[in-house]
Design a protein around this motif. Structure first.
Motif, short mmCIF file in Angstrom:
data_model
loop_
_atom_site.label_atom_id
_atom_site.label_comp_id
_atom_site.label_asym_id
_atom_site.label_seq_id
_atom_site.Cartn_x
_atom_site.Cartn_y
_atom_site.Cartn_z
N ILE A 190 0.96 -1.25 -0.15
CA ILE A 190 0.13 -0.22 0.24
C ILE A 190 0.89 1.19 -0.10
CG2 ILE A 190 -0.19 -0.14 2.67
CD1 ILE A 190 -2.94 1.08 -0.01
N GLY A 191 2.10 1.22 0.71
CA GLY A 191 2.86 2.31 0.82
C GLY A 191 3.52 2.52 -0.56
N GLY A 192 4.02 1.77 -1.13
CA GLY A 192 4.71 2.06 -2.32
C GLY A 192 3.88 2.45 -3.67
N THR A 193 2.65 1.56 -3.73
CA THR A 193 1.71 2.14 -4.72
C THR A 193 1.02 3.40 -4.50
OG1 THR A 193 0.26 0.36 -3.71
CG2 THR A 193 1.32 -0.54 -5.36
N ALA A 194 0.80 3.45 -3.25
CA ALA A 194 0.20 4.90 -2.98
C ALA A 194 1.07 6.09 -3.19
CB ALA A 194 -0.53 4.95 -1.49
N THR A 195 2.58 5.76 -3.03
CA THR A 195 3.54 6.65 -3.62
C THR A 195 3.36 6.94 -4.95
OG1 THR A 195 4.80 6.07 -1.77
CG2 THR A 195 5.84 7.06 -3.43
N ALA A 196 3.53 5.76 -5.65
CA ALA A 196 3.48 6.12 -7.05
C ALA A 196 2.17 6.90 -7.57
CB ALA A 196 3.50 4.45 -7.92
N TYR A 197 0.84 6.51 -7.04
CA TYR A 197 -0.09 7.12 -7.47
C TYR A 197 -0.05 8.77 -7.33
CZ TYR A 197 -4.82 9.15 -7.49
OH TYR A 197 -5.75 9.79 -7.95
N TYR A 198 0.54 9.04 -5.99
CA TYR A 198 0.34 10.55 -5.76
C TYR A 198 1.55 11.37 -6.41
CZ TYR A 198 -2.61 9.26 -1.73
OH TYR A 198 -3.46 8.78 -1.00
N LEU A 199 2.63 10.46 -6.75
CA LEU A 199 3.85 11.13 -7.45
C LEU A 199 3.10 11.50 -8.84
CD1 LEU A 199 6.81 8.62 -7.00
CD2 LEU A 199 6.77 11.17 -6.42
N ARG A 200 2.36 10.71 -9.59
CA ARG A 200 1.59 11.05 -10.92
C ARG A 200 0.90 12.28 -10.76
NH1 ARG A 200 3.78 9.94 -14.83
NH2 ARG A 200 3.92 7.64 -14.71
N GLN A 201 0.05 12.22 -9.56
CA GLN A 201 -0.88 13.33 -9.23
C GLN A 201 -0.02 14.69 -9.08
OE1 GLN A 201 -4.75 13.49 -8.77
NE2 GLN A 201 -3.96 11.77 -10.01
N GLU A 202 1.03 14.33 -8.36
CA GLU A 202 1.74 15.81 -8.22
C GLU A 202 2.95 16.23 -9.40
OE1 GLU A 202 1.17 18.12 -5.71
OE2 GLU A 202 -0.34 16.62 -4.86
N PHE A 203 3.67 15.20 -9.93
CA PHE A 203 4.37 15.72 -10.74
C PHE A 203 4.00 15.58 -12.18
CE2 PHE A 203 7.21 14.60 -7.19
CZ PHE A 203 7.86 15.84 -7.10
N GLY A 204 2.63 15.11 -12.48
CA GLY A 204 2.37 15.25 -14.03
C GLY A 204 2.67 14.08 -14.66
N THR A 205 2.26 13.96 -16.03
CA THR A 205 2.14 12.92 -16.92
C THR A 205 3.44 12.57 -17.56
OG1 THR A 205 1.56 14.39 -18.61
CG2 THR A 205 -0.30 13.08 -17.37
N GLY A 206 4.45 13.85 -17.61
CA GLY A 206 5.88 13.79 -18.23
C GLY A 206 6.85 12.81 -17.40
N VAL A 207 6.68 12.50 -15.99
CA VAL A 207 7.77 11.82 -15.46
C VAL A 207 7.45 10.37 -15.54
CG1 VAL A 207 6.29 12.01 -13.36
CG2 VAL A 207 8.76 11.80 -13.28
#
Length: 479
Positions: A44-61
Motif C-alpha cells: 500500500i505504501g509503495g503503490t500509493a506513493t506511485a499514484y501520488y507522484l503521478r498526481q503531483e508531478f504530472g504525466t511527463g515523469v
C-alpha cells in the motif's frame, strides 16, 4: 468486531484522490519536473506513493516501482466485501470470560454489567483522538507536508499527541480513568491481535490499535491487495520485478556545463544485475535488520543500511481441521459454538494471541459460517511457531497446516523512540519512518502522500508548505 480490515473512511479517502489533484493548484512558475523517479517497494505504501507522484508531478515523469514479490496487476474496481455476522470472545487461558451474543441488547447489558461505562468511554476517548487525527487529510488536501514524524504528529494533535506517543497505552488509559480490569480483559487482547504486544506499547499506536477494533470497519471484496493493484494501475508506473541492492549518489556532467546530482539504483531481476539513474528516489520498504539488504554508497554523512529498533515477530498458522472447543474451556456441544474470533489475555501459559475462523475471500451468495463441529480453516496468530503438541491440543484433527513467520510490526514495547527521518538525502526519502509511530494501512497511505508532497515542495523550493504550525486554525479561518 473485525480486525485487520481497512476503515471505510480510508477507502473513501483513496477514492476521492482518484478524482483529481489536491485543492490548491501548483504555482505557474514552477521549474521543470523531474524526468525519472524510483519507488523501492510495493504494498500500500509503495503503490500509493506511485499514484501520488503521478498526481503531483504530472504525466511527463517516468515512474519505476521496484517490487520483487507479488505483482499487482488488477484494475481498481473496489466493492465492499459482503458482511458475515461474527461473534467475538475473550479467552483468559482457561476459559472464555466474555462471549458476544447474536443480540445487541444482550451484548450491551453484558458489557455494562462487567465493565460499567468503560467501553462507551473508550469509544469516546478513541473518537476524540481520531477527530484530531483526521486533520491530516485536510492538510494534505491543501498541499501541506511535514519533514519528520514528530512534526506530523504535532500538526495533528499538538502537545497532546506527543504526550500520548511518549506514554504507554496503560499509563494513558489509567490516567484517563479506565479500570485495570478493563485494560486486562479488553484492551490487552486487542493490542495482542493487532500488534502482538501488550498495553506497554506507546499510547498513540495503542489508540490506532483500538480504532482498528471499530465495528464499522469493512474489507475489500476480493482482498485488500486489490487497493495496491488499482493504485499501481492508475499511477501508470512501470513495475520492475527486481530486488534493489544499492542506492548511490552520483554526479553527471551536463552538456551546457556544470554537473547534475542523480541517484543510481542497482537491482537484480530475472535478467541479472542492472542499474538506472533517477532524479528522486523514495524507499517504501523497511530499512531495518532482517528486512532490508539495501546498501547506500557515496553519501556524506553516511546513510545507515539499517536503522535502530527491532520488528516484532508474528507467526501466522492456517489450519484446516476440527477445533477442540474444550481447549477454550467450552462445555457446550461444538455444533453450538459459533464464535468466529477468539482474543486472548496475557497469561503465563498462553501460546496464542488470537484464533479466528476464515471465510472465503469472495463471499458466495447464501454463505453462512459453519459451526465448530465441522472442519474448516482457522487462523492463529502466535509469537512463536506452534509445536505438534500445541496444535494437537487446539485441534481434534487437522489435514492441512501452513505456517508463515514474518516481522510484522515494529516493537512498540516502550514510549516512542527517535524515529527515522522522512528525508535521507536531498532527494532521497524514506516512507517507513511513520511506521514507528503506528503501523497500519491508513498510516502508510498518509505517509505516502506526505512524502510525495515533501518531495514536490523541496524540488520546487516551496518551503512555505513544509512544517507549518497551527494549520487547523489557519485553514478554518480561510474556509
Amino acid at each position: 468486531m473485525m480486525f485487520r480490515t481497512l476503515p471505510a473512511r480510508t477507502l473513501l479517502f483513496l477514492g476521492l484522490c482518484l478524482t483529481g489533484r489536491r485543492g490548491l493548484a501548483s504555482a505557474p512558475e514552477l521549474k521543470e519536473p523531474p524526468k525519472r523517479i524510483a519507488v523501492v517497494g510495493g504494498g500500500i505504501g509503495g503503490t500509493a506513493t506511485a499514484y501520488y507522484l503521478r498526481q503531483e508531478f504530472g504525466t511527463g515523469v517516468k515512474i519505476d516501482l521496484f517490487e520483487p514479490g507479488t505483482h499487482f496487476l488488477e484494475k481498481l474496481g473496489l466493492s465492499q466485501r459482503k458482511d458475515v455476522p461474527s461473534k467475538m470472545a475473550i479467552f483468559d487461558g482457561e476459559q472464555l470470560i466474555f462471549e458476544e451474543s447474536d443480540w445487541f441488547i444482550v451484548n450491551f447489558l453484558r458489557i455494562l454489567w462487567r465493565y460499567g461505562f468503560n467501553f462507551l468511554r473508550m469509544q469516546m476517548w478513541v473518537e476524540g483522538i481520531l477527530d484530531k487525527f483526521m486533520r491530516i487529510y485536510q492538510y494534505q488536501q491543501f498541499g501541506y507536508s511535514f519533514s519528520s514524524v514528530k512534526c506530523l504528529l504535532h500538526a495533528m494533535g499538538g502537545d497532546d499527541f506527543l504526550l500520548l506517543a511518549n506514554q504507554t497505552l496503560e499509563e494513558a488509559m489509567l490516567g484517563a480513568g479506565f479500570s485495570q480490569s478493563f485494560l486486562n480483559e479488553i484492551v490487552v487482547p486487542v493490542a495482542r491481535v493487532n500488534y502482538g504486544q501488550s498495553v506497554r506499547i506507546n499510547g498513540f499506536v495503542g489508540a490506532v490499535s483500538l480504532a482498528g477494533a471499530d465495528s464499522g470497519l469493512w474489507a475489500v471484496d476480493g482482498g485488500n491487495k486489490r487497493i495496491c493493484s488499482g493504485l499501481l494501475y492508475h499511477s501508470k508506473a512501470e513495475l520492475k520485478p527486481a530486488r534493489v541492492t544499492a542506492i548511490s549518489s552520483k554526479q553527471r556532467p551536463l552538456k551546457a556545463g556544470g554537473v547534475v546530482s542523480l541517484y543510481e539504483v542497482s537491482y537484480v531481476g530475472d535478467s541479472g544485475s542492472a542499474h538506472s539513474l533517477y532524479d528522486i528516489v523514495i524507499v517504501a520498504a523497511p530499512l531495518h535488520q532482517g528486512l532490508s539488504e539495501i546498501a547506500f554508497h557515496g553519501f556524506n554523512p553516511p546513510i545507515p543500511s539499517h536503522f535502530s529498533g527491532r520488528y516484532q515477530q508474528t507467526v501466522t498458522t492456517l489450519v484446516h481441521g476440527l477445533l477442540n472447543t474444550s481447549f477454550l474451556g467450552v462445555t457446550d456441544p461444538p455444533s453450538e459454538f459459533r464464535v468466529s474470533e477468539v482474543l486472548t489475555m496475557e497469561h503465563k501459559d498462553s501460546v496464542i494471541h488470537s484464533l479466528s475462523s476464515i471465510d472465503p475471500v469472495q463471499i458466495p451468495a447464501g454463505y453462512s459460517r459453519p459451526p465448530a463441529s465441522l472442519p474448516k480453516v482457522w487462523k492463529i496468530f502466535s509469537p512463536q511457531p506452534l509445536t505438534e503438541a500445541q496444535l494437537s491440543g487446539i485441534f481434534l484433527s487437522r489435514d492441512t497446516v501452513r505456517e508463515r513467520r514474518w516481522l510484522a510490526y515494529p516493537s512498540y514495547g516502550r514510549p516512542l523512540r527517535k524515529t527515522p527521518p522522512f528525508v535521507l538525502h536531498e532527494r532521497l526519502y524514506y516512507l517507513g519512518a511513520v511506521e514507528w509511530a503506528a503501523s497500519a494501512m491508513e498510516m502508510s497511505a498518509i505517509s505516502a502522500r506526505n512524502v510525495v508532497l515533501l518531495a514536490h515542495h523541496r524540488w520546487h523550493g516551496q518551503q512555505a508548505r513544509i512544517d507549518q504550525e497551527d494549520l487547523h486554525v489557519r485553514l478554518r479561518s480561510e474556509l
